[in-house]
Design an enzyme around this catalytic site. Structure first.
Site, short mmCIF file in Angstrom:
data_model
loop_
_atom_site.label_atom_id
_atom_site.label_comp_id
_atom_site.label_asym_id
_atom_site.label_seq_id
_atom_site.Cartn_x
_atom_site.Cartn_y
_atom_site.Cartn_z
N VAL A 186 5.14 7.30 12.29
CA VAL A 186 4.05 7.35 13.26
C VAL A 186 2.71 8.49 12.64
O VAL A 186 2.99 9.30 12.24
CB VAL A 186 4.87 8.44 14.34
CG1 VAL A 186 4.19 9.29 15.25
CG2 VAL A 186 6.07 8.13 15.00
N LYS A 236 4.65 3.49 18.07
CA LYS A 236 4.04 4.68 17.82
C LYS A 236 3.99 5.57 19.63
O LYS A 236 5.37 7.23 19.11
CB LYS A 236 2.63 5.10 17.06
CG LYS A 236 2.10 4.80 16.04
CD LYS A 236 1.18 4.76 15.68
CE LYS A 236 0.81 3.76 14.19
NZ LYS A 236 -0.34 3.73 14.31
N THR A 267 0.52 -0.84 0.00
CA THR A 267 0.00 0.00 0.02
C THR A 267 0.67 1.22 -0.13
O THR A 267 0.88 2.09 -0.79
CB THR A 267 -0.66 0.19 1.30
OG1 THR A 267 -1.80 -1.73 1.01
CG2 THR A 267 -1.78 1.00 1.25
N VAL A 268 1.92 1.46 0.81
CA VAL A 268 2.38 2.69 0.92
C VAL A 268 4.01 2.89 -0.26
O VAL A 268 4.04 3.89 -0.32
CB VAL A 268 3.52 2.58 2.78
CG1 VAL A 268 3.84 4.28 2.29
CG2 VAL A 268 2.01 2.62 3.30
N GLY A 298 -11.85 -2.99 5.74
CA GLY A 298 -10.07 -3.30 5.91
C GLY A 298 -8.91 -2.35 6.80
O GLY A 298 -7.81 -2.06 6.37
N LYS A 351 7.16 1.52 12.28
CA LYS A 351 7.12 1.74 13.44
C LYS A 351 7.74 0.46 14.33
O LYS A 351 8.29 1.20 15.40
CB LYS A 351 6.15 2.55 13.82
CG LYS A 351 4.77 1.09 13.93
CD LYS A 351 3.19 1.75 12.96
CE LYS A 351 2.59 0.24 12.43
NZ LYS A 351 2.16 0.39 11.69
N ASP A 389 0.37 -1.40 18.32
CA ASP A 389 0.59 -0.62 17.61
C ASP A 389 1.42 0.72 18.50
O ASP A 389 2.12 2.13 17.39
CB ASP A 389 -0.44 -0.72 16.31
CG ASP A 389 -0.36 0.46 14.98
OD1 ASP A 389 0.83 0.22 14.47
OD2 ASP A 389 -1.23 1.31 15.55
N1 HSE Z 1 -2.92 -0.39 11.51
C1 HSE Z 1 -2.74 1.27 11.86
C2 HSE Z 1 -4.23 2.37 12.52
C3 HSE Z 1 -2.36 2.12 10.14
O1 HSE Z 1 -5.24 1.86 12.42
O2 HSE Z 1 -4.20 3.36 13.23
C4 HSE Z 1 -1.25 1.97 10.51
O3 HSE Z 1 0.17 2.55 11.71
#
Ligand code: HSE
Length: 454
Positions: A150, A223, A33-34, A205, A123, A219
């Site tokens: 981040v 960050k 994606t990125v 998604g 991250k 996650d």
């Molecule tokens: N899975 C992360 C979120 C996106 O839902 O913010 C990528 O860091």
């Protein structure tokens, strides 16, 4: 008179390859994606990027196991072996967008060994292996840039490392996981349960099939630790972040929070205290009147408070192909602008000059001081409130607000909701365990920390 975009491009591309302003050559590893978003935005905005950079920046190689129909790489050298990019002498900057922490770490170390500058949006890699990677980069005189790691497109790394550099940072608090924010927003606005909102996030998604990283706060912890390291000049300390997820949040608590004038948000919080830096990710009641309380859906926002500037707020898309590409390209341009600079002429890797980093002094969670929201399921009998009040008062905790509605028809239990004064975590935990032991109380007490953010 300043040059036009066309003149700038012409000027830069006429230079010899050895000229200090030659084309900067980028190798991208990972075409997900990125990666595809970065290819597309760099191609679409090439003239803009060249004009801002003062020299062309070109993707000369892509390392990816397979093509991605979302982007056109027909004009680029494509290698199925990503390590080819790390050793290619024609590449100045390796952009790591493969994710994960094992191959990505090896890839970056190989690229550094080969004298390449690194841009990454990874991250987990920076949070868990950043100290080692920064050291390796410093010893080779190259840089690692990680704005995309981040809060997606929000330039929070640059803000902390450069824009706010004149401040002593007091605290920062962010909604830094879009999936979790989407779930909490759906619960509040549509009355969905956590499970229903998670299923919806998966269908759209946003959430993975295994949503643990997002909903359990891992996650966000990745960050948070990156931001905290910049804000408080400390080494990355991922294993010291206290992490609590949102799977225990109920609609009932969201409704009571509303009644008290608060919203429940999943925050990553870092605060400097005399005793150490608080590092914590958990659901939090925040006052509805704060701007950040209105950040809904998948959007991200970070508040940073500095001694000179006061509280500031940064808002935007925390994920997505082009939003994250925006951050990745900002890093590429930063590196390209200073490609020929010596390391001491660049903004330092971890935001501090050599020798300027402080100690890793994370405050133990027991020492953290906050207010609390408590929801107690009590029998509707006389004396319960005085027992609860006495337990709190014995621990030096006062009751700041209280809600108790009439029990529902035929219900023996009644929810008692309390907002406490600020207290040390250890004292609060002791009070809660005594309340849970009362004969008049059923089950576990729901507890959610409260932050004024002002
Ligand atoms: N899975 C992360 C979120 C996106 O839902 O913010 C990528 O860091």
């Amino acid at each position: 008179m300043s040059a036009t975009v066309e003149e700038t491009i012409q000027y830069a591309s006429q230079e010899s390859p050895d000229s200090p302003r030659r084309t900067v050559r980028v190798g991208i590893c990972g075409l997900g994606t990125v990666g595809s978003g970065t290819v597309n935005v760099m191609s679409r905005n090439a003239a803009e990027i060249t004009a801002r950079c003062g020299r062309p920046v070109e993707i000369v190689q892509v390392g990816a196991r397979r093509d991605n129909p979302a982007c056109d790489t027909s004009q680029m050298q494509v290698s199925r072996e990503i390590f080819d990019v790390a050793t290619n002498p024609e590449v100045d900057i390796l952009v790591e967008l493969i994710g994960g922490t094992t191959v990505a770490r090896e890839l970056i170390l190989t690229a550094i060994e080969n004298g390449k500058h690194i841009v990454t949006a990874n991250k987990a890699l920076i949070a868990e292996h950043g100290n080692e990677l920064f050291e390796a980069a410093a010893s080779k005189g190259v840089t690692i840039a990680y704005e995309g790691a981040v809060a997606g497109g929000i330039p929070i790394i640059k803000s902390l490392r450069e824009g706010l550099v004149g401040n002593r940072i007091q605290w920062l608090a962010g909604i830094i996981n879009g999936t979790g924010n989407y779930i909490l927003t759906e619960m509040r606005e549509k009355g969905r349960t956590f499970e229903e909102a998670l299923a919806q996030a998966q269908a759209l998604g946003y959430a993975e099939a295994d949503p643990t990283f997002d909903v359990e706060g891992i996650d966000a912890a990745h960050k948070l630790v990156i931001m905290a390291s910049l804000a408080f000049r400390m080494p990355l300390a991922f294993d010291k972040v206290y992490t609590e997820g949102i799977s225990g949040i109920s609609i009932e608590d969201i409704r009571y929070a509303d009644e008290l004038g608060y919203r429940i948000k999943h925050l990553g919080i870092a605060r400097g205290t005399e005793q150490g830096v608080e590092l914590r990710v958990h659901p939090t009641l925040i006052p509805q009147r704060r701007l950040i309380a209105s950040v809904n859906g998948v959007m991200n926002a970070v508040m940073v408070s500095g001694d000179a500037v006061g509280p500031t707020l940064y808002y935007g898309a925390g994920a997505g192909a082009e939003a994250t590409a925006s951050a990745v390209i900002a890093d590429i341009v930063d590196v390209a602008r200073t490609l020929e600079a010596t390391p001491d002429q660049r903004v330092p890797l971890a935001g501090v000059a050599a020798g300027g980093q402080g100690q890793n002094c994370v405050l133990p969670m027991d020492e953290v001081v906050t207010s609390y929201y408590l929801r107690i399921s009590a029998h509707d009998k006389p004396g319960v409130m005085s027992q609860v009040a006495k337990i709190c008062s014995d621990q030096g905790i006062s009751i700041e607000a209280l809600i108790q509605h009439e029990p529902a028809e035929g219900e023996a239990l009644v929810p008692v909701v309390i907002l406490t004064s600020r207290a040390k975590e250890a004292r609060l935990r002791e009070a809660v365990s005594q309340i849970e032991a009362l004969d008049t109380v059923e089950g576990e007490v729901v507890r959610i920390r409260v932050e004024p953010l002002g």
